[in-house]
Structures are given as C-alpha cells and as structure tokens.
Design a protein around this motif. Structure first.
Motif, PDB file in Angstrom:
ATOM      1  N   GLU A  87      36.716   8.829   2.029  1.00 57.50           N
ATOM      2  CA  GLU A  87      36.342   9.031   3.432  1.00 57.50           C
ATOM      3  C   GLU A  87      35.064   8.269   3.703  1.00 57.50           C
ATOM      4  O   GLU A  87      34.195   8.187   2.839  1.00 57.50           O
ATOM      5  N   GLN A  88      34.904   7.751   4.938  1.00 63.34           N
ATOM      6  CA  GLN A  88      33.675   7.023   5.262  1.00 63.34           C
ATOM      7  C   GLN A  88      32.614   8.003   5.753  1.00 63.34           C
ATOM      8  O   GLN A  88      32.414   8.188   6.944  1.00 63.34           O
ATOM      9  N   ILE A  89      31.915   8.664   4.821  1.00 64.96           N
ATOM     10  CA  ILE A  89      30.854   9.577   5.228  1.00 64.96           C
ATOM     11  C   ILE A  89      29.536   8.826   5.209  1.00 64.96           C
ATOM     12  O   ILE A  89      29.390   7.826   4.512  1.00 64.96           O
ATOM     13  N   PHE A  90      28.558   9.306   6.002  1.00 69.37           N
ATOM     14  CA  PHE A  90      27.260   8.624   6.018  1.00 69.37           C
ATOM     15  C   PHE A  90      26.367   9.192   4.927  1.00 69.37           C
ATOM     16  O   PHE A  90      25.941  10.342   4.976  1.00 69.37           O
ATOM     17  N   VAL A  91      26.111   8.379   3.907  1.00 65.30           N
ATOM     18  CA  VAL A  91      25.140   8.752   2.871  1.00 65.30           C
ATOM     19  C   VAL A  91      24.240   7.543   2.655  1.00 65.30           C
ATOM     20  O   VAL A  91      24.608   6.422   2.989  1.00 65.30           O
ATOM     21  N   GLU A  92      23.041   7.770   2.112  1.00 63.34           N
ATOM     22  CA  GLU A  92      22.111   6.654   1.965  1.00 63.34           C
ATOM     23  C   GLU A  92      21.331   6.758   0.663  1.00 63.34           C
ATOM     24  O   GLU A  92      21.442   7.744  -0.072  1.00 63.34           O
ATOM     25  N   ARG A  93      20.543   5.696   0.390  1.00 61.15           N
ATOM     26  CA  ARG A  93      19.706   5.643  -0.803  1.00 61.15           C
ATOM     27  C   ARG A  93      18.887   6.923  -0.926  1.00 61.15           C
ATOM     28  O   ARG A  93      18.316   7.400   0.046  1.00 61.15           O
ATOM     29  N   GLY A  94      18.824   7.460  -2.141  1.00 64.60           N
ATOM     30  CA  GLY A  94      17.996   8.629  -2.394  1.00 64.60           C
ATOM     31  C   GLY A  94      18.786   9.917  -2.526  1.00 64.60           C
ATOM     32  O   GLY A  94      18.296  10.893  -3.072  1.00 64.60           O
ATOM     33  N   GLU A  95      20.030   9.929  -2.016  1.00 67.40           N
ATOM     34  CA  GLU A  95      20.815  11.146  -2.179  1.00 67.40           C
ATOM     35  C   GLU A  95      21.343  11.228  -3.604  1.00 67.40           C
ATOM     36  O   GLU A  95      21.507  10.216  -4.289  1.00 67.40           O
ATOM     37  N   ILE A  96      21.623  12.442  -4.064  1.00 63.48           N
ATOM     38  CA  ILE A  96      22.170  12.616  -5.404  1.00 63.48           C
ATOM     39  C   ILE A  96      23.610  13.102  -5.287  1.00 63.48           C
ATOM     40  O   ILE A  96      23.885  14.103  -4.617  1.00 63.48           O
TER      41      ILE A  96
END
Lengths: 635, 264
Positions: A305-314
C-alpha cells in the motif's frame, strides 16, 4: 625464531573472506603504554611492513631519542613531536587465521572524544594499567565509557612490569583492585596479564622473567575474545534512512538493526502508527530477489500500500513494537567544554530520527572514581550523568538493556556532537498504550440540545478545572470545598476524585506507569462528557506526567484549565493526611509520587494555588473568584 | 553474513546517510580500483543508479588506460561525469618537495570545484589501511572551505552518528570505504564482477598496485595476471600498497602535509 615467523606468515589468511573480523580497542590512562604495545605486537609476530622499522629508527634518530614503538601508530607529526597520541587510529593485524583491527585510543584526558570514537567501533577491549603508577583516573573513566558504549569483552594488561622488577605482589594488588572496580560497573575481565610492552614480556610469548604467571600472553588472549552475532532473533527494528522514488518503485531504505523481515510480513511504522505489508525486498546485481533479510543488512523494501512514511520512522512487526514516548532517561557522557544545563535544548539523534530535546532534570552526576552520585545543576565536560530529556515530538525507541542499537542517542548542537547516552524509561509509560481510537466504523451523532442553550440555561460556561499536585497538597480538600461553594451559588458542578474513580470506573487499573496514564485518560474523557453536559468539572488527581495532562488538555479543547495545587514535598509529608508518605518511606508502597516516582510540575498552568502557608478558606476564595471571572455569564 | 556482506552493508548505510543529509553531493572518481568500488556500492545503495555527479580531478597525466576506462564506464553506468582540469604545478606551494607538489595539483583541482559549486558532501574512496594519516580519519570529515583538515580537533563519531551540519562554505568529506582493506577491494571486485583496469595486471613482469599520475607513480614487480593471483600476491607481501606512490615518502610528513591542506 625467524623460522617460526615465516611459518606463521604462510598460514595467515590476509583479508580472508571467511575470517570474521575482531575489532579490539586498546584503552587506558595516558602514558600507560597503549601505542607501544601495538608496535610490539606487530614486531613480535613479524607483521611490520618492509621498511617500517627503518623509518621509525630514522624518526627517532632525528629527534635524538631512543627507539619508540609508539611511532608505528602515532602517524601525525604533532603526535611524534609531543610523544602523545592525539587521535584514534586503526591497524590491521592477523594471527592464527584470525583477523583483527587494532584500534589505538588516546589516553590523554584532553582527547576523550577521540577515545570514544575509537572504542565505539570495538568488539573487545584491552585495558592498559601502568604497574608502577597503578590505577589512574582514565583507567576508571575509560572502563566506565566502555560499559556505556556496549563493549563487554575486556581483558586487562598490567604494563611496565620491568619498572617494578616483575614483582608478583605489585601485580596481584592491581589485579584485585581493578577486577573489583570493573565488577562494580558491570564488566568482567576475561584475563589480567602482567606484561612489559617495551621488553616484549607476555606480549607474543611467555615471559621467563615472570615464572609466577602461567596465564596466556596478550596474543593468546586476543584469540579468546568472542564475537557477538547480529541480533537476528530479536524483535524487528528497521529504522528508515530514506524513501527513494527514482522510478515507478517507491523504495523504503534502511539497515535492519535487529530481527528478520520477510516478504508478506505486516509492518508497523512508529511513531506514525501506519501499517502495510512488505511486497518486495529490492536488490541490484544479485541473482534473484531475496525473500528475507536479517539484522546487519542494508535493505530496500516496497510495500503493498502507498502509505506516507518518512526518514526516521522505525518499522517493526505488530508484536513487540518499539516504545513511543516524548520523555526519557539518558545515562550520558558529556564531551564538550560548555556544560549541559537544565532547561537547555539540544538536537537529539536516535538512529536516522533527528529531533529536538530539552533537558528537564539532571538526576545525578556519577563520580567514576568513587562510584558515588551527587546532585548537580549542570553536567561538565567528561562527566557521566543521569538526565531526563523531553523531546518536541513523539519518538520511537527501545530501552538500551532490551535492544541496544535502537536504545541509544546522541545530543548535538548545529556543528558538534555533545554527548552520547543510553536510554531507559524508568517510571515513564509507553505512550503507544494510550492510542485513543481503536475502532474505525463509528458515526458521530449530534445532540438535540447544543452548548449555547445549556450555557443560557445554566448562566455559566462549562469547563474542566484540572487540579494537579503531590499527594497531600490539598487537591481533594479544595475540590470538595469549591464544589460546595459553587453549588451554593447556583453552578452545575461535580468533582472527579482520583481515589473515588478507582473504586468503580477505574477499579481494574493498578499504579504502574501505563495504568496511571490510562486512569487519567479515562477521567479526562469523563470530564469532557460532563463538561459537554454543561457542568464545571473539577478533577482532583495527582496526574504526575506532563504528557498525560497535555493529552487531557487536548481532549477538552478550550474548556481545559490546569490548576497547580502547589506544596513542598516536606509540607505534604508533614500533613500526610492519608498516612501514605509514612508507608512509602517504609517501602510499603512502590512508585509513590514524589518519593520513588517522578512528579513533573506544570510549565504554564492557568492558576497556581500555593497551599504551603495558607488556610483552606482563602484558597477556596481565590478559586471561586477565578470561576466567577472566567465562567459566569453576567445577568 | 560473511565479511564482504558486512563491509557492503556498512558502506551502503554510509552512502545513504550521505545522500539523505549532505546534499548537494558528488563523488570523486580517480578511476582507480577503490573509487570504482565506491561507484559500484552507490549502484547497490540506490538500486542501479548513481544519483549524484561523479568528478574526475584531471591532471592530464593519467595513463591512457585510465582515460579509456573512464570513457567506457561513464557511458555504460550512465554517470553524470564532471572533469575538472587541475591547475598547473607552477601554481603549487614551492616549499613542497617536487613529487608532493605534483600531487598537490589534485587538492587545488578539488578546491576549484568547491569554489564553483556549493557541494555539501564529497565522497572519497580512501581506506584506513592505505596510509597512517588516513587511519585517523572520520567517516564524515568536516572541512573548511579551503579544504584544510583540522586533525587536532576532529569531531567525535560513534554509533554511526555522523556530522551532518557544516558551517557556511564548509563541506563534508565522506569516506564509505574507510573500513575496507586492499584485499577486501579485490575480493569484492571479484565477487561482483567489477571491470578491472588492465594496468593492475602484469605486463612484462610489472603491474600497478596503486594507480596515480604517470610522472609520480611506479609499477611493482609482479606476475599476477588475474584477480586471484593479485590476492595471492597480497597475502604474502610485506611491502606497503602505496610504495609506488613516490610522493608519500619524500619527507617524514610530506603526505601528512598534503592531507592537512586538502588532499584526499
């Protein structure tokens, strides 16, 4: 002798692909012979490059000094001129089919930051002690830093035995004293070896001058060090470094710090709390796309799925996710001249997550010599301290004891690393547990009586007066007094008391940090309902955590008024109306606020009622006046 | 994970950190075995592409085979190549020994690149085992605009947390191969089938172990004609890798002086 070296050389597998690398740092007080030992090890195992001996001899001759082994590692001219190691260095070494990187670390107090740089890359450590001088400040400081940096494989070399006539009594005294120090900080020395690096005693071969020692040499001890394996069987942690969109693929890139992931796995991203499944594990120039990847590998994955996640998430699995919090304990080492101060803000880097953190509390500074604690208002250079920091955003992390690689952080300012620290949570709760809306198929219904009609009929606005303060500060007394006075004046009002709600609504909750937070969440939601019904709600709970009160404020919107019922802990303990302090001091109540659990004072309360030296009636007068001024509708 | 996997994973991690935190970013490409591996690792890290420009500091003194390799793989690997003409030797510090002065042309070429474009990160394929002052380097090494290396005051670097901010005008040298050895480079090149410049293989009993400008670099005695033979040779040799790089040993600190004033 020459023959032995030749045989060893042919048996050596330089850069062998199969041979795993053991990285050993050599640490200790300045001038205790670290660089000398490295030079000696290379010479005695026949590994000095051609021409190196001659080059060192020439450097020494030019300086009019005797042959100096340390010049092998001290490659900077300033280091050789001053006879001191400034920065850490690394050199490759091999023996009996094992590959080593020997990391030389400076022992001078001025260069602790460089020692930390070197030691942080090590799998094992050799601690050097001068037999003549004995245990010195950096001997202790360096071992404490090793412990914080996570180096657990250690051995001790008692050097310069030639200066003490190879005296066993001297050696045993240092051995006993130092072993006991290491034990007290959680390290165990694999070996304690009497050596003379300059003379070569017990470096590569047994010393005839110390017949009383029958243990292994330095070289044999290196072979005993054990490598730790990447934590492939621990909970999955994949901190995201970047999201690439070079083509039609959206690739999440990062290094797996622990655990194992497979295609098809459902991943949870923290702290955004979004979920998706692993569609593919991407690769380039490999025969086939991998189906799984484990700790230590740098990977790229795509999601279903195209979810919004970014640098720094685990990324983790749904079970065993990381902790989410905005407040944490750090045991840190401070590296710069400017001291750390309470209230100061710094950059905080936790893996690829970069955010800002404020020092809320300096709990203690640890004296590495005496291993005693003392209170302090600042942390000075080279000190080790326990502090509490609050981050400006929610952050995902682990406790260091559980997962070291996602359980440590550094503090920095714009251009400089200031400190490194290992994370613990103490009494602070995991805020993930307070996610409010779990079900999604909800439709909100509109009431038939709106807020304006209720205000018009009640002749006052609704509100939530959130009393917070230590046990014994007077919250319940003032709340009940205020309720009576307001009722008499015609207000619709009700008190939600901490003890009372625990007999019913919250009877299933304990006093653990998580349950305390849930207790407050429920009370704040009930307060919102009652305020929605038009009431002035007075809540009387200790509510020690700022995060919980902030959440209550968020839930109540503009209706929330934080009222700090302020009293010194000594005042509260003297009152001890419920006899709780006595029991807490006796150890009968665990995690008692103010004694064995933290109380975080409000930063900007709407009202402060200081009850230290005031009678009850004057406090209630002030509260009534506040309500009249803020909630009454003039007739 | 075997040793090459571990090395690769760490280098890929470093390159991705560089790309995320130090842009605009460029990589120096000397067209030697080490910087070839850097570009290969970048293609690993970014799935087949090198998403930043690749800079050759050209002294016009490279061997013909170096230029041929550069032109062929710029095309095949779809590289964004920038060639910088280094200033002539006559403009270099006359106090430097002659070979060192020739080498200093590259630092001057790099300085002119940095003056022209405001790069924040410059990727360089140096390794700790090559040379003793390189052994003291950081993975992310902050440099002033002049390129000067403040070796007395390097920042602490631990737990893979690198310097990411630099003062205005300064840049970061990024060293993704710092933890590799010479043999690691060859074993990895072999495993990955990275094209090898023929200069590294024996011709008339000699081969280049380290490629530099033809006026200051000498080949070594060797009969190695395959990567396996090179590895076998390195496993028994006790002469240092840069023995053929004549500027290194001109004076006790000639290479240190080069490096502190901006050399790679």
């Amino acid at each position: 002798m020459a023959k032995t070296i030749a045989t060893e050389n042919t048996a050596m597998q330089i850069g062998s692909t199969a041979g795993k690398l053991m990285r050993v740092v050599i640490v200790g007080h300045v001038d205790h012979g670290k660089s000398t030992l490295v030079g000696r090890m290379f010479h005695d195992t026949g590994q000095l490059p051609d021409g190196k001996m001659e080059a060192i001899q020439e450097m020494c001759r030019k300086r009019g000094m005797p042959f100096e082994w340390a010049f092998l590692m001290d490659s900077l001219k300033a280091e050789r001129d001053q006879g001191v190691t400034i920065d850490t260095s690394q050199i490759w070494f091999h023996h009996n089919n094992r590959q080593y990187v020997i990391i030389d670390a400076p022992g001078h107090r001025e260069f602790i930051r460089n020692m930390v740089t070197g030691a942080s890359n090590a799998d094992a450590a050799l601690l050097m002690i001068d037999a003549d001088q004995g245990i010195r400040r950096q001997s202790r400081h360096h071992s404490y830093l090793l412990q914080l940096l996570g180096v657990r494989e250690v051995a001790v070399a008692v050097n310069k035995m030639d200066l003490v006539d190879y005296d066993e009594t001297r050696f045993r005294k240092i051995e006993t004293e130092y072993k006991s120090y290491l034990k007290s900080i959680g390290l165990e020395a694999r070996r304690v070896i009497p050596i003379s690096a300059r003379e070569g005693d017990n470096v590569a071969s047994a010393s005839e001058r110390m017949p009383w020692y029958d243990g292994p040499s330095i070289i044999e001890t290196l072979a005993e060090f054990e490598l730790s394996e990447p934590p492939v069987d621990r909970p999955l942690r994949l901190p995201l470094q970047d999201v690439f969109k070079f083509d039609d693929r959206r690739i999440l890139a990062g290094r797996i710090e622990s655990g194992t992931l497979r295609t098809g796995d459902e991943l949870l991203f923290s702290p955004s709390n979004r979920t998706a499944r692993v569609a593919t594990i991407e690769s380039w120039n490999t025969e086939q796309a991998p189906k799984m990847a484990s700790a230590g590998l740098s990977v790229g994955i795509t999601l279903d799925e195209q979810i919004f996640v970014e640098r720094g998430e685990i990324a983790s699995h749904l079970t065993d996710p990381p902790i989410e919090t905005n407040v944490l304990h750090l045991r840190l080492f401070w590296l710069v001249d400017t001291p750390m101060e309470i209230g100061a803000s710094y950059g905080l880097k936790l893996g690829p997550r970069h955010l800002s953190a404020t020092v809320e509390q300096i709990e203690r500074v640890i004296d590495v010599e005496a291993l005693s604690d003392h209170a302090a208002t600042e942390v000075k250079r080279d000190e080790i301290a326990d502090v509490v920091v609050r981050t400006n955003q929610l952050v995902a992390l682990d406790e260091h004891d559980n997962l070291p690689r996602t359980g440590r952080a550094i503090l920095h300012n714009r251009h400089r690393t200031l400190a490194g620290g290992v994370i613990s949570m103490g009494n602070y709760p995991d805020q993930r547990k307070q996610i409010t809306i779990r079900s999604s198929n909800i439709t909100k219904v509109v009431h038939s009586v709106d807020t304006a009609r209720r205000i018009a009929q009640n002749r006052h606005k609704p509100g939530v007066l959130w009393f917070t303060g230590l046990s014994g500060a007077g919250k319940s007394t003032l709340a009940m007094g205020l309720e009576r006075r307001l009722f008499d004046e015609g207000y619709q009002t009700y008190v939600l008391d901490g003890d009372n709600v625990r007999t019913g609504l919250n009877a299933n909750l304990s006093f653990s940090p998580e349950d305390r937070s849930e207790n407050i969440r429920r009370v704040s939601e009930v307060a919102v309902l009652l305020a929605d019904a038009g009431l002035i709600v007075i809540s009387a709970l200790i509510s020690p955590y700022r995060a919980d009160r902030d959440r209550a404020r968020d839930a109540a919107g503009g209706l929330f008024r934080e009222v700090f019922i302020k009293a010194e802990i000594a005042t509260c303990e003297a009152r001890d109306t419920k006899g709780l302090y006595k029991r807490a001091r006796a150890g009968e109540i665990a995690e008692f606020t103010g004694i064995s659990a933290p109380y975080e004072e409000p930063v900007k309360p709407e009202l402060v009622i200081d009850t230290n030296d005031r009678d009850i009636d004057s406090c209630i007068d002030e509260l009534v006046a506040y309500v009249r001024a803020n909630f009454k509708i003039p007739s | 994970m075997n040793r090459l996997d571990t090395l690769e994973a760490q280098s890929v991690f470093i390159l991705r950190e560089a790309y995320a935190t130090a842009r605009p970013l460029a990589a120096l490409w000397s067209v030697g075995k080490d910087s070839n591996v850097v570009l290969w690792l970048a293609r690993k890290a970014f799935f087949g592409r090198v998403p930043f420009p690749v800079v050759q500091l050209d002294t016009d003194m490279e061997l013909d085979e170096v230029y041929a390799y550069r032109d062929q793989y710029t095309k095949e690997w779809d590289l964004d190549l920038i060639v910088i003409d280094c200033p002539p030797e006559s403009e270099m510090d006359p106090d430097l020994p002659p070979m060192t002065r020739a080498a200093a042309r590259k630092s001057a070429g790099l300085a002119s690149l940095l003056e022209g474009d405001s790069y924040k990160g410059i990727i360089v394929g140096i390794r700790r085992d090559e040379e003793a002052t390189r052994a003291k380097e950081r993975v992310f090494s902050p440099r002033a605009l002049s390129g000067v290396w403040e070796f007395r005051d390097q920042p602490p670097e631990f737990w893979d947390q690198f310097a990411t901010e630099t003062p205005e005008g300064a840049h970061l040298r990024i060293h993704p191969l710092l933890h590799w050895t010479e043999v690691d480079i060859w074993r990895y090149s072999q495993r990955e089938n990275i094209p090898i410049n023929p200069l590294y293989f024996t011709q008339n009993g000699k081969r280049y172990r380290s490629l530099g400008e033809k006026n200051i670099t000498a080949p070594i005695e060797s009969n190695a004609s395959t990567v396996d033979e090179i590895i076998a040779e390195l496993e028994t040799t006790r002469s240092p890798e840069r023995a053929g790089r004549l500027m290194d040993s001109e004076a006790e600190d000639s290479f240190e002086r080069l490096r502190t004033s901006g050399y790679m």
